[in-house]
Each structure stands twice: as C-alpha cells, then as structure tokens.
Design an enzyme around this catalytic site. Sequence first.
Site, mmCIF file in Angstrom:
data_model
loop_
_atom_site.group_PDB
_atom_site.id
_atom_site.type_symbol
_atom_site.label_atom_id
_atom_site.label_comp_id
_atom_site.label_asym_id
_atom_site.label_seq_id
_atom_site.Cartn_x
_atom_site.Cartn_y
_atom_site.Cartn_z
ATOM 1 N N GLU A 119 0.816 -1.209 0.000
ATOM 2 C CA GLU A 119 0.000 0.000 0.000
ATOM 3 C C GLU A 119 0.857 1.270 0.000
ATOM 4 O OE1 GLU A 119 -4.121 -1.030 2.159
ATOM 5 O OE2 GLU A 119 -2.360 -1.554 3.352
ATOM 6 N N GLU A 179 -4.373 -9.560 3.507
ATOM 7 C CA GLU A 179 -5.067 -9.270 4.758
ATOM 8 C C GLU A 179 -6.310 -10.121 4.995
ATOM 9 O OE1 GLU A 179 -2.966 -5.395 3.596
ATOM 10 O OE2 GLU A 179 -4.004 -7.044 2.576
#
Length: 274
Positions: A118, A138
């Site tokens: 990210e 995740e």
Amino acid sequence: MAFDELHHIRVSQRAGVAWATIDHPPMNLWDAPLTGDLINLIAGFEADDDARVLVLTSADDEYFIAHADVAMIAALPAAETAVSDAPAPVNQLLERLRVTPKLSIALVRGIARGGGSEIALACDLRFATPDARFAQPEVALGIIPGAGGTQRLTRLVGRARALEIVLGCADVSGEEAAAIGYVNRVVGDDDIEDAVRTLATRVAGLPRHAVAAAKRAVDAAWPDPTPGFVVEGQAFNEARTDPEASRRMQAFLDVGGQTRDAELDALSLLDRLT
C-alpha cells in the site's frame, strides 16, 4: 534540516532528488516507529524546496516493507471503529504523496506485502526488480487492506484483478505486476537504481510549475478517491473487530508469522490459519 527527525529511514539528497532508504531490521515491518518516520519523511519532503522528487526504497534486498504490524492492528482500540465521514489517518498521510506537486517513486526489491504494498501504491510511480513480490494478504487474517489498497490497486489493475489479488492473498511477481499495471515496469537488479535515479533527476530538473500542472491534470482524469477511502476505512474497522479476525491475527502471531523466515513463505503459513 527537513529530514533530521528520522530513525529508521536514511535520506541522501542530490540534484533535487531525496533518496530515502528504509533500514528497519529485521524486515522493515510497518510498526509504530516506522509510522513516525513516514510522517516525518513526507512532511520533510513537502517542506524542503530542494527536494523535488522522492525515491523510497529499502536497505534490505529481500524486503521493501514486510507488512503492517499485525500486533499493532490487533491492539487498535474498539473506539476507533466509530463511523466517520473522513478517511482514516493512514490514508490522509499517504494521500499527501499524491496531492503534493512533487513526484514520488517507489523502488521495490523483495517483498512488499500488505501495508508495504500500500505504501508503494501511494507513490506516483513504482519500479521493481524481477524478484520483487507484491501481495495484499489481509483477508486471510480476517481483515482487509486498510491503507488504501482496495482503492489504489483497483484504479491501477481493474476490479477483477484487484479482487483476485485481495481475495487470493497470493504473491504477485514483479513481472506480473508490470504486466497488469501494479507497477510501471520491471528493471534488472543491476540496473534499477541507475534507471530510477536517471528518471528522478530528469524530473527534478524540469520546471516546478510544469511538473505540478502535469500531476494536477493527470489526477483530474480520476474521480476523487476520498469517498472510497471512507468506505474502505469503515469496512476495515468492521472486519478487524470480528471475533474471527482476532482469532486469526493471534494465530498468525502465535505460529511466528511475523518473523523474517516465515515471511519468506507467507502463503503456506496463511493457509494454515484456516
């Protein structure tokens, strides 16, 4: 000096380029200390008139940034799950790289998973070596990407590819990442620093107003990302407070998931959490 308050990132400056090297053993985990450094790095970049391009890379050839500290996520207070109409602080931080009139570049060797991916996605440009590996794993922990991954990745690779990456939880090689637009291009390990430095130096030498205008005009082709960040933040908070997420995150930590050796073969470890 703009970059004095850094403990785990080394910055060298030359010809308008701030070369920021993350050096946070054992695997550049995105934890609280590194968060503080990222805040100061971005603020320093914004404030320093001599720094016209930021290159973010790693001192560790096997890890760009491993991921966000799972223990830190698991310990977030429940009060932070309250519905908000503003993006989460982490997205407000990383979004500053997009809105600044300057250019940011991620040079990625090795692993960039979860939060590491990210952070790379938040940079304007991304260049990777063939052995780089990207992932958003995740969901295997019962949570979702919460630092812009669902938004920035989807804009780059499209909805179907983004869902495959986010739900598949598997690594994406540097070559595949370049083929689908996750990164700009792949450059050989021996050549990547020279290639990125050449581009960064060229951009740093361009008229400031033209670089700023070009970024502003290109961004006008995209819708405002703020509503998406708000949805992502709410979904992240809902997911992380589910009992199953707590169980999986603790199981990940209990089996040594957040260690350097385990991270090198993270997919097989994540499969053991089911």
